[in-house]
Design a protein around this motif. Structure first.
Motif, PDB file in Angstrom:
ATOM      1  N   TRP A   1       0.820  -1.215   0.000  1.00 32.99           N
ATOM      2  CA  TRP A   1       0.000   0.000   0.000  1.00 32.99           C
ATOM      3  C   TRP A   1       0.852   1.263   0.000  1.00 32.99           C
ATOM      4  CZ3 TRP A   1      -3.186  -1.885   4.796  1.00 32.99           C
ATOM      5  CH2 TRP A   1      -4.103  -2.866   4.390  1.00 32.99           C
TER       6      TRP A   1
ATOM      7  N   THR B   1       2.153   2.135   3.173  1.00 30.95           N
ATOM      8  CA  THR B   1       2.023   2.618   4.545  1.00 30.95           C
ATOM      9  C   THR B   1       1.992   1.441   5.506  1.00 30.95           C
ATOM     10  OG1 THR B   1       0.688   3.937   6.061  1.00 30.95           O
ATOM     11  CG2 THR B   1      -0.502   2.691   4.415  1.00 30.95           C
TER      12      THR B   1
ATOM     13  N   VAL C   1      -3.132   2.273   8.520  1.00 31.58           N
ATOM     14  CA  VAL C   1      -4.157   3.288   8.300  1.00 31.58           C
ATOM     15  C   VAL C   1      -5.316   2.966   9.234  1.00 31.58           C
ATOM     16  CG1 VAL C   1      -3.623   3.825   5.889  1.00 31.58           C
ATOM     17  CG2 VAL C   1      -5.169   1.936   6.413  1.00 31.58           C
ATOM     18  N   TRP C   2      -6.124   3.982   9.533  1.00 33.65           N
ATOM     19  CA  TRP C   2      -7.262   3.754  10.435  1.00 33.65           C
ATOM     20  C   TRP C   2      -8.505   3.449   9.611  1.00 33.65           C
ATOM     21  CZ3 TRP C   2      -6.259   2.873  15.337  1.00 33.65           C
ATOM     22  CH2 TRP C   2      -5.072   3.388  15.872  1.00 33.65           C
ATOM     23  N   ASP C   3      -8.476   2.399   8.832  1.00 28.50           N
ATOM     24  CA  ASP C   3      -9.692   2.033   8.113  1.00 28.50           C
ATOM     25  C   ASP C   3     -10.478   1.002   8.938  1.00 28.50           C
ATOM     26  OD1 ASP C   3      -8.615  -0.455   7.648  1.00 28.50           O
ATOM     27  OD2 ASP C   3      -8.872  -0.416   5.485  1.00 28.50           O
TER      28      ASP C   3
ATOM     29  N   ILE D   1     -18.206  -7.718  12.975  1.00 24.44           N
ATOM     30  CA  ILE D   1     -17.854  -6.386  12.465  1.00 24.44           C
ATOM     31  C   ILE D   1     -16.524  -6.459  11.712  1.00 24.44           C
ATOM     32  CG2 ILE D   1     -17.205  -4.029  13.128  1.00 24.44           C
ATOM     33  CD1 ILE D   1     -19.246  -4.170  15.337  1.00 24.44           C
TER      34      ILE D   1
ATOM     35  N   TRP E   1     -19.056  -3.405   4.332  1.00 27.48           N
ATOM     36  CA  TRP E   1     -19.940  -2.297   4.707  1.00 27.48           C
ATOM     37  C   TRP E   1     -19.345  -0.945   4.374  1.00 27.48           C
ATOM     38  CZ3 TRP E   1     -21.006  -4.567  10.230  1.00 27.48           C
ATOM     39  CH2 TRP E   1     -22.007  -5.537  10.123  1.00 27.48           C
ATOM     40  N   TRP E   2     -18.045  -0.789   4.601  1.00 28.17           N
ATOM     41  CA  TRP E   2     -17.414   0.519   4.460  1.00 28.17           C
ATOM     42  C   TRP E   2     -16.313   0.454   3.419  1.00 28.17           C
ATOM     43  CZ3 TRP E   2     -16.938  -1.062  10.021  1.00 28.17           C
ATOM     44  CH2 TRP E   2     -18.112  -0.770  10.728  1.00 28.17           C
ATOM     45  N   ASN E   3     -16.033   1.602   2.772  1.00 32.07           N
ATOM     46  CA  ASN E   3     -14.841   1.698   1.936  1.00 32.07           C
ATOM     47  C   ASN E   3     -13.631   1.544   2.840  1.00 32.07           C
ATOM     48  OD1 ASN E   3     -16.364   2.386  -0.299  1.00 32.07           O
ATOM     49  ND2 ASN E   3     -16.302   4.565   0.201  1.00 32.07           N
ATOM     50  N   SER E   4     -12.710   0.682   2.459  1.00 30.31           N
ATOM     51  CA  SER E   4     -11.522   0.518   3.294  1.00 30.31           C
ATOM     52  C   SER E   4     -10.311   0.325   2.399  1.00 30.31           C
ATOM     53  CB  SER E   4     -11.687  -0.694   4.225  1.00 30.31           C
ATOM     54  OG  SER E   4     -11.882  -1.855   3.446  1.00 30.31           O
ATOM     55  N   LEU E   5      -9.144   0.559   2.977  1.00 29.98           N
ATOM     56  CA  LEU E   5      -7.926   0.321   2.196  1.00 29.98           C
ATOM     57  C   LEU E   5      -7.683  -1.180   2.074  1.00 29.98           C
ATOM     58  CD1 LEU E   5      -5.579   1.692   0.746  1.00 29.98           C
ATOM     59  CD2 LEU E   5      -4.302   1.681   2.865  1.00 29.98           C
ATOM     60  N   HIS E   6      -8.066  -1.921   3.119  1.00 26.41           N
ATOM     61  CA  HIS E   6      -7.923  -3.373   3.080  1.00 26.41           C
ATOM     62  C   HIS E   6      -8.843  -3.941   2.000  1.00 26.41           C
ATOM     63  CE1 HIS E   6      -7.989  -7.558   4.353  1.00 26.41           C
ATOM     64  NE2 HIS E   6      -6.947  -7.314   5.115  1.00 26.41           N
ATOM     65  N   GLN E   7      -8.349  -4.927   1.251  1.00 29.32           N
ATOM     66  CA  GLN E   7      -9.144  -5.486   0.158  1.00 29.32           C
ATOM     67  C   GLN E   7     -10.340  -6.278   0.689  1.00 29.32           C
ATOM     68  OE1 GLN E   7      -5.964  -6.002   0.788  1.00 29.32           O
ATOM     69  NE2 GLN E   7      -5.298  -8.082   0.469  1.00 29.32           N
ATOM     70  N   PRO E   8     -11.407  -6.397  -0.124  1.00 31.14           N
ATOM     71  CA  PRO E   8     -12.545  -7.236   0.274  1.00 31.14           C
ATOM     72  C   PRO E   8     -12.137  -8.711   0.350  1.00 31.14           C
ATOM     73  CG  PRO E   8     -12.831  -6.349  -1.954  1.00 31.14           C
ATOM     74  CD  PRO E   8     -11.628  -5.696  -1.379  1.00 31.14           C
TER      75      PRO E   8
ATOM     76  N   SER F   1     -11.203 -12.430  -0.240  1.00 31.82           N
ATOM     77  CA  SER F   1     -10.851 -13.172  -1.449  1.00 31.82           C
ATOM     78  C   SER F   1     -11.573 -14.506  -1.487  1.00 31.82           C
ATOM     79  CB  SER F   1      -9.345 -13.436  -1.480  1.00 31.82           C
ATOM     80  OG  SER F   1      -8.633 -12.234  -1.533  1.00 31.82           O
TER      81      SER F   1
ATOM     82  N   SER G   1     -16.393   5.082   6.690  1.00 34.50           N
ATOM     83  CA  SER G   1     -15.685   4.761   5.458  1.00 34.50           C
ATOM     84  C   SER G   1     -14.335   5.455   5.453  1.00 34.50           C
ATOM     85  CB  SER G   1     -16.501   5.192   4.245  1.00 34.50           C
ATOM     86  OG  SER G   1     -17.472   4.219   3.979  1.00 34.50           O
ATOM     87  N   TYR G   2     -13.353   4.765   4.824  1.00 34.82           N
ATOM     88  CA  TYR G   2     -12.004   5.308   4.843  1.00 34.82           C
ATOM     89  C   TYR G   2     -11.833   6.394   3.799  1.00 34.82           C
ATOM     90  CZ  TYR G   2      -6.951   5.443   5.153  1.00 34.82           C
ATOM     91  OH  TYR G   2      -5.675   5.857   5.322  1.00 34.82           O
TER      92      TYR G   2
ATOM     93  N   ALA H   1      -1.563   2.663  -2.601  1.00 33.44           N
ATOM     94  CA  ALA H   1      -2.101   1.709  -3.561  1.00 33.44           C
ATOM     95  C   ALA H   1      -3.078   0.796  -2.828  1.00 33.44           C
ATOM     96  CB  ALA H   1      -0.980   0.894  -4.185  1.00 33.44           C
ATOM     97  N   LYS H   2      -4.185   0.488  -3.472  1.00 37.33           N
ATOM     98  CA  LYS H   2      -5.148  -0.431  -2.867  1.00 37.33           C
ATOM     99  C   LYS H   2      -5.035  -1.740  -3.621  1.00 37.33           C
ATOM    100  CE  LYS H   2     -10.159  -0.582  -2.134  1.00 37.33           C
ATOM    101  NZ  LYS H   2     -10.177  -1.657  -1.159  1.00 37.33           N
ATOM    102  N   HIS H   3      -4.726  -2.806  -2.886  1.00 40.19           N
ATOM    103  CA  HIS H   3      -4.622  -4.102  -3.549  1.00 40.19           C
ATOM    104  C   HIS H   3      -6.009  -4.696  -3.662  1.00 40.19           C
ATOM    105  CE1 HIS H   3      -3.682  -8.465  -3.840  1.00 40.19           C
ATOM    106  NE2 HIS H   3      -2.869  -7.974  -4.741  1.00 40.19           N
TER     107      HIS H   3
ATOM    108  N   GLU I   1      -8.692  -8.112  -4.402  1.00 42.26           N
ATOM    109  CA  GLU I   1      -8.742  -9.408  -3.741  1.00 42.26           C
ATOM    110  C   GLU I   1      -8.132 -10.531  -4.577  1.00 42.26           C
ATOM    111  OE1 GLU I   1     -11.164  -7.589  -4.926  1.00 42.26           O
ATOM    112  OE2 GLU I   1     -12.959  -8.739  -5.454  1.00 42.26           O
TER     113      GLU I   1
END
Lengths: 252, 153
Positions: free
Chosen positions: A115, A117, A120-122, A168, A175-182, A184, B38-39, B125-127, B129
């Motif tokens: 990423w 970083t 991040v606080w996602d 959660i 639920w929320w936009n996050s930097l972490h991927q959905p 897999s 949301s981020y 960068a957003k990876h 899935e």
């Protein structure tokens, strides 16, 4: 269910099951990691960084699985007053916290090159950090209750309330936009190529066996501690009674 | 007729009611948080409710194919972030993460300037899935299966 409630029967089973789980867990985990680290190819974008997947994903699942186990054991303890359930919940907390910590550390190491970083606080990262702090709180609470010789019911309620965080964590990336991927791996299939998926699933099996072995070992330790304490208390009482009898004898 | 409830069943009922209340409260809290937690904002949200110029926000979306252009100074990069509904032009002056390529996800910290361009201070960068080995890049799923069969046999 009540046939497993007997601590003596549990100890008989745990005596051979503990080393079996620990040894098979070490073998499977070692083989899976060796497979993932040396045989799996580098990823299209991430290169060799992808290999951290084989530790990060199993520890993340077991970090959440550990608290799920605490919640189920707490429920059983509160409703059925099952003597082993409280011990099982206490035993699952430390390995669960360990897995959550490893998940956060490996995720951070992966995030830096991928990423750009460390943190991040996602939604996903924050809820996972909350889980680690919940573990710390649970460990402090349950061990202090045990030390004071008090009922573990407050710890069980804490275990149940804290379980709200597990879904959660799981849903945070949906639920929320996050930097972490959905996710897999969903019920619909896997977005992870089979060359990565199989060593990953093997690592999940290996880490799970280790988790089970550590929980059983810790349950045996807690039971042994309780027994030793009860024996010491009986001995102390007997000694006190003898002293009383002698004192009465010398007065008359 | 004595219909005494067993203490065990009473505890079970009480605990289930308490858990239902707890789950209800949590769902309410999550519903209230759905915009705040949301981020980042996606371009469609920025188009629907434009933030004030200069206000610090986070923008996330996909880098549009063919949109990355280097400026003459050699460090400032311009590209377009889209989400399938709206597009936001972005400029960024700094070190780009290795995964920053066209067609991939990106999250940028920064602010909108007066003419609708997003000025980024930090680029992440957003990876996605998907995890794919290098050899299989650009293949269709059917080709991948074939390749895998050959490797396994």
């Amino acid at each position: 269910m009540h046939i497993y409630a007997n601590p003596a029967r549990f100890l008989r089973i745990a005596k051979w099951l503990t080393p079996l789980l620990l040894v098979s867990g070490l073998v499977v985990t070692g083989a899976a990691l060796l497979w993932g680290f040396t045989q799996a190819p580098p990823d299209r974008l991430m290169g060799d960084t992808v290999r951290i997947l084989f530790i990060h994903v199993p520890t993340a699942w077991l970090g959440m699985g550990g608290w799920t186990a605490i919640a189920i054991a707490s429920f059983v303890e509160l409703v059925w007053r099952h003597p082993l359930a409280a011990i099982a919940a206490r035993a699952a907390a430390v390995p669960g916290a360990m897995f959550a910590a490893i998940c956060l550390a490996t995720g951070s190491i992966w995030g830096r090159p991928t990423w750009g970083t460390w943190w991040v606080w996602d939604g996903r990262l924050t809820s996972m950090l909350v889980l680690l702090f919940l573990y710390f709180g649970y460990i402090a609470l349950s061990s202090s209750l045990a030390r004071e010789g008090q009922s573990s019911r407050i710890a069980a309620i804490f275990g149940l309330v804290g379980a709200i965080n597990v879904p959660i964590i799981n849903r945070s990336v949906v639920w929320w936009n996050s930097l972490h991927q959905p996710p897999s791996i969903t019920t619909g299939g896997s977005a992870i190529d089979p060359v990565f998926l199989w060593p990953l699933l093997a690592a999940v099996v290996g880490f799970s066996l280790l988790f089970g072995g550590v929980v059983l070992a810790r349950m045996r330790i807690i039971l042994a501690d309780t027994q030793a304490e009860a024996r010491l208390r009986r001995m102390a009482q007997k000694a006190e009674m003898n002293a009383d009898v002698q004192a009465e004898g010398s007065v008359s | 007729m004595s219909t005494r409830i067993k203490p065990k069943h009473q505890r079970l009922a009480l605990l289930l009611i308490a858990l239902a209340a707890l789950i209800g409260a949590t769902l309410l809290a999550i519903y209230a948080l759905r915009d705040q937690a949301s981020y980042f904002y996606v371009p469609a949200e920025i188009a629907a409710d434009p933030p004030a110029p200069g206000q610090a926000i986070r923008l996330g979306g996909m880098v549009e194919n063919g949109s990355i252009a280097m400026q003459a100074d050699g460090v400032t990069v311009e590209f377009v972030v889209h989400d399938g509904q709206a597009r936001v032009p972005v400029t960024f002056n700094g070190i780009r993460p290795a995964l920053f390529v066209e067609g991939s996800g990106v999250v940028a910290d920064g602010r909108m300037d007066a003419d609708g361009t997003f000025v980024a201070d930090r680029l992440l960068a957003k990876h996605d899935e998907n995890y794919t080995p290098r050899e299989l890049e650009g293949m269709t799923t059917a080709q991948m299966r074939e390749e895998l069969q050959d490797t396994v046999e």
